[in-house]
Write a protein that holds these residues in place. Structure first.
Motif, PDB file in Angstrom:
ATOM      1  N   SER A   1      -8.917   9.832  -6.796  1.00 62.72           N
ATOM      2  CA  SER A   1     -10.143   9.644  -6.021  1.00 62.72           C
ATOM      3  C   SER A   1      -9.888   9.318  -4.558  1.00 62.72           C
ATOM      4  CB  SER A   1     -10.985   8.530  -6.657  1.00 62.72           C
ATOM      5  OG  SER A   1     -10.211   7.349  -6.818  1.00 62.72           O
ATOM      6  N   ASP A   2      -8.756   8.689  -4.271  1.00 61.81           N
ATOM      7  CA  ASP A   2      -8.478   8.290  -2.894  1.00 61.81           C
ATOM      8  C   ASP A   2      -7.787   9.372  -2.083  1.00 61.81           C
ATOM      9  OD1 ASP A   2      -6.272   7.987  -4.595  1.00 61.81           O
ATOM     10  OD2 ASP A   2      -5.319   6.521  -3.272  1.00 61.81           O
TER      11      ASP A   2
ATOM     12  N   SER B   1       0.850  -1.189   0.000  1.00 58.83           N
ATOM     13  CA  SER B   1       0.000   0.000   0.000  1.00 58.83           C
ATOM     14  C   SER B   1       0.883   1.234   0.000  1.00 58.83           C
ATOM     15  CB  SER B   1      -0.919   0.016   1.228  1.00 58.83           C
ATOM     16  OG  SER B   1      -1.810  -1.084   1.205  1.00 58.83           O
ATOM     17  N   ALA B   2       0.702   2.083  -0.985  1.00 59.31           N
ATOM     18  CA  ALA B   2       1.493   3.300  -1.069  1.00 59.31           C
ATOM     19  C   ALA B   2       1.028   4.301  -0.016  1.00 59.31           C
ATOM     20  CB  ALA B   2       1.355   3.912  -2.462  1.00 59.31           C
ATOM     21  N   PRO B   3       1.945   4.915   0.728  1.00 59.87           N
ATOM     22  CA  PRO B   3       1.572   5.908   1.739  1.00 59.87           C
ATOM     23  C   PRO B   3       0.900   7.120   1.097  1.00 59.87           C
ATOM     24  CG  PRO B   3       3.860   5.191   2.004  1.00 59.87           C
ATOM     25  CD  PRO B   3       3.397   4.680   0.684  1.00 59.87           C
ATOM     26  N   PRO B   4      -0.307   7.465   1.493  1.00 60.66           N
ATOM     27  CA  PRO B   4      -1.048   8.558   0.830  1.00 60.66           C
ATOM     28  C   PRO B   4      -0.296   9.883   0.795  1.00 60.66           C
ATOM     29  CG  PRO B   4      -2.503   7.297   2.252  1.00 60.66           C
ATOM     30  CD  PRO B   4      -1.123   6.805   2.529  1.00 60.66           C
TER      31      PRO B   4
ATOM     32  N   GLY C   1      -8.493   8.071 -11.180  1.00 65.36           N
ATOM     33  CA  GLY C   1      -7.796   6.875 -10.738  1.00 65.36           C
ATOM     34  C   GLY C   1      -7.274   7.058  -9.338  1.00 65.36           C
ATOM     35  N   SER C   2      -6.731   5.999  -8.756  1.00 58.79           N
ATOM     36  CA  SER C   2      -6.090   6.154  -7.460  1.00 58.79           C
ATOM     37  C   SER C   2      -4.813   6.971  -7.644  1.00 58.79           C
ATOM     38  CB  SER C   2      -5.746   4.784  -6.864  1.00 58.79           C
ATOM     39  OG  SER C   2      -4.670   4.190  -7.569  1.00 58.79           O
ATOM     40  N   GLY C   3      -4.333   7.562  -6.555  1.00 57.66           N
ATOM     41  CA  GLY C   3      -3.144   8.386  -6.648  1.00 57.66           C
ATOM     42  C   GLY C   3      -1.944   7.641  -7.179  1.00 57.66           C
ATOM     43  N   ILE C   4      -1.697   6.443  -6.671  1.00 55.26           N
ATOM     44  CA  ILE C   4      -0.504   5.702  -7.074  1.00 55.26           C
ATOM     45  C   ILE C   4      -0.611   5.219  -8.519  1.00 55.26           C
ATOM     46  CG2 ILE C   4      -1.290   3.457  -6.200  1.00 55.26           C
ATOM     47  CD1 ILE C   4       2.317   4.909  -6.143  1.00 55.26           C
TER      48      ILE C   4
END
Length: 238
Positions: free
Chosen positions: A180-181, A145-148, A194-197
């Motif tokens: 979106s996250d 999981s990539a750190p936000p 899309g998600s950030g990562i």
């Protein structure tokens, strides 16, 4: 020739924002070391998402990039007729031939390195380690999981003028990015969701993740990304 930047302001006082980025780099390097430490030879030989590099090559690159040997790098750039990217490619492949436990140990030992290319700053190496972790985790289907906060910092960098070695000029023209996250939005025009990562990885040329993006601007981004790759240009800064 790349030089190291400092996390100090002109008055000599520590730059708190850069300190936070370097702390994120440290966590990302240590997290990657944990992620790859137990990989077997078949996994290390798996093609990564970084064009032309195996998983092992990617780890070798990250070890090298965390604390580049200036004399060797300068000589490699000269041999590559001034191309930093070709020089780093050759040195990274050579670094990757070392015993893998040594590479993991060096990745941990260099976790606190503050090397960053002048004019790029610490968000460059942060983006490098995050995207290359994607390069490893996705083809091997590793849980990661990539750190936000780190992804947000890298997206801010990737959409800035400092990121030309990562994101080619014109790739984002007329597009609006929405992570979106993260609640992150950048640009004006046709939206790419899309998600950030995933957005970060695609901006840096990882075409394999284009299918995870949607929105009216997704086809435009896909065409530009694939066009850069088929032109023979390396999709990121190494």
């Amino acid at each position: 020739m790349p030089e190291s930047t400092s996390s100090e302001q002109p008055d000599g006082k520590p730059n708190a924002a850069d300190d936070e980025v370097f702390a994120a780099i440290r966590r990302a390097r240590l997290g990657l070391a944990d992620l790859v430490a137990g990989l077997d030879s078949d996994q290390l030989a798996t093609p990564s998402l970084c064009a032309g590099w195996s998983v092992r090559d990617v780890v070798g690159h990250l070890v090298l990039a965390s604390d580049p040997p200036k004399a060797r790098l300068f000589a490699a750039v000269v041999r590559a007729r001034g191309s930093y990217d070709r020089a780093m490619d050759r040195l990274s492949r050579a670094e990757a031939t070392r015993p893998f436990p040594d590479l993991v140990a060096n990745l941990r030992a260099n976790a606190d390195s503050r090397f960053a290319v002048a004019g790029v700053g610490p968000r460059g190496p942060l983006t490098d380690v995050l995207v290359h972790t994607v390069d490893i985790a996705v083809p091997l289907r590793l849980s990661w999981s990539a750190p936000p906060d780190a992804v947000r910092a890298s997206l801010e960098f990737a959409t800035s003028s400092r990121a030309r070695a990562f994101v080619p000029r014109g790739r984002l023209s007329g597009l609006r990015l929405h992570a979106s996250d993260l609640g992150f939005t950048w640009g004006q025009g046709a939206t790419v969701n899309g998600s950030g990562i995933d957005l970060l990885a695609v901006l840096c040329g990882r075409a394999a993740l284009l299918e995870r993006l949607d929105g009216p601007g997704a086809d435009v981004l896909e065409s530009r990304t694939l066009g850069t790759i088929t032109s023979g240009r390396r999709p990121d800064g190494g």
